[in-house]
Scaffold this active site. Structure first.
Site, PDB file in Angstrom:
ATOM      1  N   ARG A  36       0.528  -0.966   0.459  1.00 15.44           N
ATOM      2  CA  ARG A  36       0.501   0.072  -0.180  1.00 15.44           C
ATOM      3  C   ARG A  36       1.211   1.709   0.472  1.00 15.44           C
ATOM      4  NH1 ARG A  36      -5.357  -2.803   3.358  1.00 15.44           N
ATOM      5  NH2 ARG A  36      -5.955  -2.740   1.631  1.00 15.44           N
ATOM      6  N   LYS A 203     -19.971 -16.881  -0.346  1.00  7.98           N
ATOM      7  CA  LYS A 203     -21.385 -16.755   0.541  1.00  7.98           C
ATOM      8  C   LYS A 203     -22.248 -16.038  -1.083  1.00  7.98           C
ATOM      9  CE  LYS A 203     -21.093 -16.992   4.959  1.00  7.98           C
ATOM     10  NZ  LYS A 203     -21.354 -16.254   5.978  1.00  7.98           N
ATOM     11  N   GLY A 354     -10.715  -8.424  -1.830  1.00 14.47           N
ATOM     12  CA  GLY A 354      -9.585  -9.257  -1.190  1.00 14.47           C
ATOM     13  C   GLY A 354      -8.732 -10.838  -1.513  1.00 14.47           C
TER      14      GLY A 354
HETATM   15  P1  ADP Z   1     -13.457 -11.780  -1.861  1.00 15.75           P
HETATM   16  O1  ADP Z   1     -12.786 -11.723  -1.111  1.00 15.75           O
HETATM   17  O2  ADP Z   1     -12.554 -11.881  -3.385  1.00 15.75           O
HETATM   18  O3  ADP Z   1     -14.153 -11.453  -2.340  1.00 15.75           O
HETATM   19  P2  ADP Z   1     -15.099 -14.061  -0.698  1.00 15.75           P
HETATM   20  O4  ADP Z   1     -14.511 -13.523   0.789  1.00 15.75           O
HETATM   21  O5  ADP Z   1     -16.094 -14.484  -1.412  1.00 15.75           O
HETATM   22  O6  ADP Z   1     -13.840 -13.616  -1.799  1.00 15.75           O
HETATM   23  O7  ADP Z   1     -14.536 -15.802  -1.039  1.00 15.75           O
HETATM   24  C1  ADP Z   1     -13.355 -16.352  -0.544  1.00 15.75           C
HETATM   25  C2  ADP Z   1     -13.269 -17.266   0.247  1.00 15.75           C
HETATM   26  O8  ADP Z   1     -14.232 -18.822  -0.536  1.00 15.75           O
HETATM   27  C3  ADP Z   1     -12.228 -17.992   0.528  1.00 15.75           C
HETATM   28  O9  ADP Z   1     -10.978 -18.265   1.988  1.00 15.75           O
HETATM   29  C4  ADP Z   1     -12.281 -19.791   0.018  1.00 15.75           C
HETATM   30  O10 ADP Z   1     -11.510 -20.510   0.538  1.00 15.75           O
HETATM   31  C5  ADP Z   1     -13.473 -19.844  -0.151  1.00 15.75           C
HETATM   32  N1  ADP Z   1     -14.441 -20.794  -0.904  1.00 15.75           N
HETATM   33  C6  ADP Z   1     -14.425 -20.525  -2.454  1.00 15.75           C
HETATM   34  N2  ADP Z   1     -14.941 -21.953  -3.139  1.00 15.75           N
HETATM   35  C7  ADP Z   1     -15.436 -22.792  -1.851  1.00 15.75           C
HETATM   36  C8  ADP Z   1     -15.625 -23.998  -0.968  1.00 15.75           C
HETATM   37  N3  ADP Z   1     -16.053 -24.807  -2.635  1.00 15.75           N
HETATM   38  N4  ADP Z   1     -16.219 -24.122  -0.164  1.00 15.75           N
HETATM   39  C9  ADP Z   1     -16.183 -23.201   0.760  1.00 15.75           C
HETATM   40  N5  ADP Z   1     -15.154 -22.211   0.522  1.00 15.75           N
HETATM   41  C10 ADP Z   1     -15.202 -22.288  -0.532  1.00 15.75           C
HETATM   42 MG    MG Z   2     -13.396 -12.413   0.957  1.00 18.95          MG
END
Ligand code: ADP
Ligand code: MG
Length: 397
Positions: A36, A203, A354
């Site tokens: 950053r 989610k 993130g």
């Molecule tokens: P971002 O931070 O990019 O917005 P999210 O926080 O929504 O992404 O999701 C990231 C998390 O989702 C990761 O920690 C990953 O392990 C989890 N994840 C992805 N696919 C699955 C799955 N099939 N089952 C459980 N967790 C999952």
């Molecule tokens: Mg996340």
């Protein structure tokens, strides 16, 4: 609408207040990732090179009580910045008061000062985080113009962004914020088509706003990751022990209906019987998950299908990993998508979120992407089509 940027300001001899995002990870007062700081350098160097008197400030972590202050001083950041700039960064360990005011008045053209963590003002009534009008006004009184370069907090109305902006003559975006506006704002508002969105992560609940907004704008939306199972369950399929939001089934049905022809679900899945990197893996068709199995990554057919769709894309927005990429055996889908994006020569590729950004960076694809957003929460809200207060407060050109 074009926003004023730092190059539109006449900063010669002026005291320029700059809100940066120096919310860096630290362990025992040692910075563990200075990305950053590096990202903020172009704006700071531009201002110094144009003979401004530069006053930098940022938040660092959350500070609610006196005890929280321990380890949250920006002093180590000032030291690190000094190394990068090759010049003295005067650090003032206060967020207001005579010492700060005197130090700012003593600045000469081309000199830089940093003051203490803006969230130290949260101890007494959350003045920073609740945008206390007196605080924004006070900070604004310390300078002639304001540059906001902190995208990570742009989805919040704080005294150190919106509060200052409301009380100062001129407000411009720094180069980093300008980049976020250009790429994320540009992709959502005026995408070159085909525009393909890839959504994954844990989610559906976290991403409803993003899915809804992109349904209107994208040509295709590829759904992978943990959110897949809520969609499958809503179709009446067995999802075993995969993560699934039972309270979001109606919403999933609604989204599938609204997204007919646009939403693309996975065909095959890497399933296991336990949540572990070393669990035995089976490739299952989407409609063949057994009650004792959980899906942890997309399968090879799905990756091939997604990659094929991505081949023609001119704009790609990716938010949310395709699987549990933290486990190397389930990182394949996420890495495969990185590769598919990296091989596009002629497309704008934007990574928001993130964990998605971390996956791209960890796997060595950072320089292959057009833009990796520096703000997790802010990029999500921007993709939802929401107006970000930290962007709205910047002057129109
Ligand atoms: P971002 O931070 O990019 O917005 P999210 O926080 O929504 O992404 O999701 C990231 C998390 O989702 C990761 O920690 C990953 O392990 C989890 N994840 C992805 N696919 C699955 C799955 N099939 N089952 C459980 N967790 C999952
Ligand atoms: Mg996340």
């Amino acid at each position: 609408m074009a926003k004023k940027i730092v190059t539109d300001l006449n900063v010669e001899g002026k005291t320029v207040l700059v809100r940066v995002d120096f919310n860096v990870p630290m362990k025992d007062s040692v910075i563990t990732d200075d990305n950053r700081i590096v990202q903020a350098l172009p704006t700071i160097k531009h201002l110094l090179g144009n003979n401004a008197k530069v006053v930098l400030f940022s938040h660092l972590g959350r500070v609610k009580t006196e005890e929280d202050k321990a380890g949250k001083s920006l002093n180590p950041v000032a030291k690190k910045l000094e190394e990068y700039l090759g010049k003295k960064v005067k650090f003032v360990p206060y967020t207001r008061g005579v010492e700060l005011e005197t130090a700012i008045k003593a600045l000469k053209n081309g000199e830089v000062l940093m003051f203490e963590n803006t969230r130290f003002e949260d101890i007494d009534g959350k003045k920073e985080s609740k945008n206390d009008p007196e605080l924004g006004k006070y900070w604004a009184s310390l300078g002639d113009m304001f540059v906001n370069d902190a995208f990570g907090t742009a989805h919040r109305s704080h005294a150190s962004n919106v509060g200052i902006a409301a009380n100062i003559a001129e407000v411009a975006a720094g180069f980093l914020l300008e980049k976020e506006i250009k790429f994320i704002g540009g992709a959502v508002d005026i995408p070159e088509r085909p525009f393909v969105a890839i959504l994954g992560g844990a989610k559906v609940g976290d991403k409803i706003g993003v899915i809804k907004n992109l349904l209107d704008k994208a040509d295709k939306i590829l759904i992978g990751g943990g959110m897949s199972y809520t969609f499958f369950k809503s179709l009446g399929l067995e999802v075993g022990t995969s993560i699934c939001e039972l309270d979001k089934l109606d919403l999933a049905t609604e989204l599938l209906e609204a997204g007919k022809g646009k939403l693309v679900l996975v065909d095959d899945i890497k399933v296991t019987k336990e949540f572990s990197n070393d669990a035995e893996i089976r490739i299952a068709a989407f409609d063949d998950i057994q009650p004792d199995e959980m899906g942890l990554d997309i399968g090879p057919k799905t990756l091939a299908k997604f990659s094929e769709i991505l081949k023609d894309a001119k704009t790609v927005v990716w938010n949310g990993p395709m699987g549990v990429f933290e486990f190397p055996h389930f990182a394949g889908g996420t890495i495969g998508i990185c590769e598919a994006l990296a091989s596009l020569d002629d497309a704008t590729t934007i990574i928001g979120g993130g964990d998605s950004a971390a996956a791209v960076i960890q796997n060595g694809f950072a320089d292959k992407m057009t833009h990796i957003s520096t703000g997790g929460g802010a990029s999500l809200e921007y993709l939802e089509g929401k107006a970000l207060p930290g962007v709205t407060c910047i002057d129109e050109l």
